[in-house]
Scaffold this motif. Sequence first.
Motif, short mmCIF file in Angstrom:
data_model
loop_
_atom_site.label_atom_id
_atom_site.label_comp_id
_atom_site.label_asym_id
_atom_site.label_seq_id
_atom_site.Cartn_x
_atom_site.Cartn_y
_atom_site.Cartn_z
N UNK A 226 34.10 39.78 41.19
CA UNK A 226 33.34 41.00 41.13
C UNK A 226 33.19 41.95 42.15
N UNK A 227 33.59 41.62 43.50
CA UNK A 227 33.67 42.58 44.40
C UNK A 227 35.03 43.27 44.24
N UNK A 228 36.08 42.46 43.87
CA UNK A 228 37.42 42.99 43.83
C UNK A 228 37.36 44.05 42.55
N UNK A 229 36.75 43.81 41.55
CA UNK A 229 36.60 44.64 40.50
C UNK A 229 36.08 46.04 40.88
N UNK A 230 34.96 45.93 41.84
CA UNK A 230 34.22 47.01 42.20
C UNK A 230 35.27 47.96 42.93
N UNK A 231 36.00 47.39 43.80
CA UNK A 231 36.89 47.95 44.78
C UNK A 231 37.99 48.61 43.94
#
Length: 280
Positions: A34-39
């Motif tokens: 999820x954090x990578x998708x936000x990035x």
Amino acid sequence: MIESLKAGVARGLVELRQTLTTAQDLWGYFFPSLGLLITVFFTNRTTVPGTSFSLGAATLPSSLGMLLAFGGLLTIAQILVVEREDGTLLRAKATPNGMNGYLIGKVITVGGMTLFSVLAVLIPGVFLVDGLDVDLGGALTLVWLLPLAVVATMPIGAAIGSSFENPRNLGFVMMPVFGLVAISGIFYPITGMPGWLQAVAQIFPIYWLGLGMRSAFLPDALASVELGDSWRHLETFGVLALWAVLGLLVAPVLMRRMARRESGSAVAARRERALTTVGR
């Protein structure tokens, strides 16, 4: 060996099913995704320096390479340390061919969850960015890169996990790994970094896994922003193969030494230290 393989596959599939049906385990695996998708979302409007190509689109395959590295280097190490402390490893040691089956099971469990983590980023990611281009050459790259990623990282992760008795001590490993991510061209082209940092990054698998995944998913024109203006497939294969050989030589030695030291009294002593620490 056949019995070990059967037992390991059965164990791995059971653990994989349990992980996929446990909310806490799923959160632990998918929260980084999820954090990578936000990035990726917030970098999508930025371009790769010197091009009109989206930085978010370039970051997406790099992130997939990072997830492969994390699954092999950190996840397997964390599991080994935790299950060594709670006695799971000792119980595996006490059964015939138990250690071989245990390791095969962990490869299946961690490999399966790493694959799901990669898909959790890739599938929504293709709708967030434009420019990904997987042709026949890219598909063939994935055929050799993905198995090599497992062999190049999981033995090293097992060696790391065999070297620590306390899960809290893994922080000494995680911080350097995060530092390597920062200099390995995952979130920003490595060509923008000082030469000595480029040299350091190229020693370790994270850079090469990110490069390999970019070569599979990005247009060939984007190779112009890489070192040597090339995807460097031969070098990628060579460095990852060297890490695989190193891991396969070192990990069995460390794991055998760890297994010899495991006993009921050792597990009890670690539990006592843990309870003492919590009680403070």
